[in-house]
Write a protein that holds these residues in place. Structure first.
Motif, PDB file in Angstrom:
ATOM      1  N   CYS A  96      46.769  41.043  50.978  1.00 52.11           N
ATOM      2  CA  CYS A  96      45.596  40.304  50.510  1.00 52.11           C
ATOM      3  C   CYS A  96      44.357  40.846  51.222  1.00 52.11           C
ATOM      4  O   CYS A  96      44.373  41.067  52.435  1.00 52.11           O
ATOM      5  N   HIS A 119      41.825  39.368  52.135  1.00 53.64           N
ATOM      6  CA  HIS A 119      41.202  38.416  53.056  1.00 53.64           C
ATOM      7  C   HIS A 119      41.713  38.630  54.482  1.00 53.64           C
ATOM      8  O   HIS A 119      40.969  39.045  55.361  1.00 53.64           O
ATOM      9  N   GLN A 120      43.000  38.394  54.696  1.00 55.87           N
ATOM     10  CA  GLN A 120      43.546  38.552  56.046  1.00 55.87           C
ATOM     11  C   GLN A 120      44.911  39.216  56.037  1.00 55.87           C
ATOM     12  O   GLN A 120      45.785  38.902  56.843  1.00 55.87           O
ATOM     13  N   ASN A 121      45.091  40.118  55.081  1.00 60.33           N
ATOM     14  CA  ASN A 121      46.249  41.019  55.084  1.00 60.33           C
ATOM     15  C   ASN A 121      47.622  40.363  54.929  1.00 60.33           C
ATOM     16  O   ASN A 121      48.620  40.908  55.370  1.00 60.33           O
ATOM     17  N   THR A 122      47.675  39.226  54.303  1.00 52.75           N
ATOM     18  CA  THR A 122      48.971  38.618  54.006  1.00 52.75           C
ATOM     19  C   THR A 122      49.549  39.264  52.750  1.00 52.75           C
ATOM     20  O   THR A 122      48.814  39.578  51.817  1.00 52.75           O
ATOM     21  N   LYS A 138      48.913  32.513  51.971  1.00 51.22           N
ATOM     22  CA  LYS A 138      48.253  31.976  53.176  1.00 51.22           C
ATOM     23  C   LYS A 138      47.095  31.040  52.841  1.00 51.22           C
ATOM     24  O   LYS A 138      47.077  29.887  53.274  1.00 51.22           O
ATOM     25  N   HIS A 139      46.117  31.524  52.102  1.00 48.07           N
ATOM     26  CA  HIS A 139      44.973  30.670  51.750  1.00 48.07           C
ATOM     27  C   HIS A 139      44.804  30.531  50.248  1.00 48.07           C
ATOM     28  O   HIS A 139      43.764  30.081  49.776  1.00 48.07           O
ATOM     29  N   HIS A 140      45.801  31.008  49.510  1.00 50.01           N
ATOM     30  CA  HIS A 140      45.880  30.736  48.070  1.00 50.01           C
ATOM     31  C   HIS A 140      44.814  31.416  47.214  1.00 50.01           C
ATOM     32  O   HIS A 140      44.472  30.897  46.150  1.00 50.01           O
ATOM     33  N   SER A 141      44.303  32.540  47.660  1.00 50.43           N
ATOM     34  CA  SER A 141      43.431  33.304  46.759  1.00 50.43           C
ATOM     35  C   SER A 141      44.254  33.758  45.559  1.00 50.43           C
ATOM     36  O   SER A 141      45.449  34.066  45.690  1.00 50.43           O
ATOM     37  N   ARG A 201      39.739  32.161  49.232  1.00 44.72           N
ATOM     38  CA  ARG A 201      38.891  32.536  50.362  1.00 44.72           C
ATOM     39  C   ARG A 201      38.514  34.011  50.388  1.00 44.72           C
ATOM     40  O   ARG A 201      37.590  34.401  51.111  1.00 44.72           O
ATOM     41  N   ALA A 202      39.265  34.823  49.670  1.00 47.14           N
ATOM     42  CA  ALA A 202      38.931  36.251  49.666  1.00 47.14           C
ATOM     43  C   ALA A 202      37.533  36.445  49.080  1.00 47.14           C
ATOM     44  O   ALA A 202      37.030  35.600  48.331  1.00 47.14           O
ATOM     45  N   CYS A 260      47.933  34.556  46.964  1.00 48.87           N
ATOM     46  CA  CYS A 260      48.180  34.747  48.392  1.00 48.87           C
ATOM     47  C   CYS A 260      48.812  33.477  48.952  1.00 48.87           C
ATOM     48  O   CYS A 260      48.273  32.386  48.761  1.00 48.87           O
TER      49      CYS A 260
HETATM   50  S1  FES Z   1      44.981  35.875  53.658  1.00 41.40           S
HETATM   51 FE1  FES Z   1      44.936  35.776  51.517  1.00 41.40          FE
HETATM   52  S2  FES Z   1      43.463  34.297  51.054  1.00 41.40           S
HETATM   53 FE2  FES Z   1      43.471  34.395  53.206  1.00 41.40          FE
END
Ligand code: FES
Length: 177
Positions: free
Chosen positions: A101, A103-106, A121-124, A136-137, A119
């Motif tokens: 992702c 955003h934070q590489n999940t 983690k934060h559901h982007s 959040r991305a 995603c």
């Molecule tokens: S790591 Fe994917 S939306 Fe935050």
């Protein structure tokens, strides 16, 4: 007594003397338009309403920095965990994405029911072509360079394009079939 909110002028008799008559074709056209509108209202693009299958794959080989894959015969999502690559065929176009992702590489997941990436983690959420939908991305999924070589798709994992840094390169990182 007419239903609450109904203007008296429209509810005096309960019959349909002033209603527009619809032929069958007009009815079907309106029904189709209503379906498209309903899909749009819940965020589902009408052309991706049909689920795309997902499968986990391994690269055929490696050419320089690039894993290679057979040209996908049908639309779908392929995930190569070893090389951290997502390969998508959608509407006669092939895309390769970084598995992470932006955003934070999940590691992203494919939501087959809704035909989009999500995603955990934060559901982007992202469309099959990597376009950001919500969350959040702050950019689209990162695309990798792709090219076709006969019956294979060659991905260059060292050439990654971020839509917020080079939109033109990001948009061009596709193979049309
Ligand atoms: S790591 Fe994917 S939306 Fe935050």
């Amino acid at each position: 007594m007419h239903p609450p909110g109904t203007p008296a002028s429209e509810a005096t008799t309960g019959d349909c003397a002033n209603c527009t008559l619809h032929d069958r074709r007009g009815f079907l056209r309106e029904a189709a338009a209503a379906t498209v509108a309903a899909l749009g209202a819940v965020g589902v693009h009408p052309t991706i309403a049909g689920a795309l299958p997902v499968r986990w794959v391994s690269a055929l080989a490696r050419v320089g920095a690039g894993p290679t894959y057979p040209v996908p015969a049908t639309d779908g999502v392929q995930i190569d965990r070893d090389n951290q690559v997502i390969l998508v065929r959608w509407q006669n176009t092939v895309y390769a994405f970084n598995l992470s992702c932006p955003h934070q590489n999940t590691a992203l997941r494919w939501d087959e029911a809704d035909a989009r990436f999500q995603c955990p983690k934060h559901h982007s959420k992202y469309q099959p072509d990597g376009t950001f939908i919500s969350g959040r991305a702050t950019r689209n999924m990162d695309r990798l360079s792709v090219r076709r070589d006969a019956d294979t798709i060659v991905v260059d994992v060292d050439a990654m394009y971020k839509s917020n840094e080079d939109q033109a390169a990001w948009a061009a990182a596709i193979v049309r079939l």
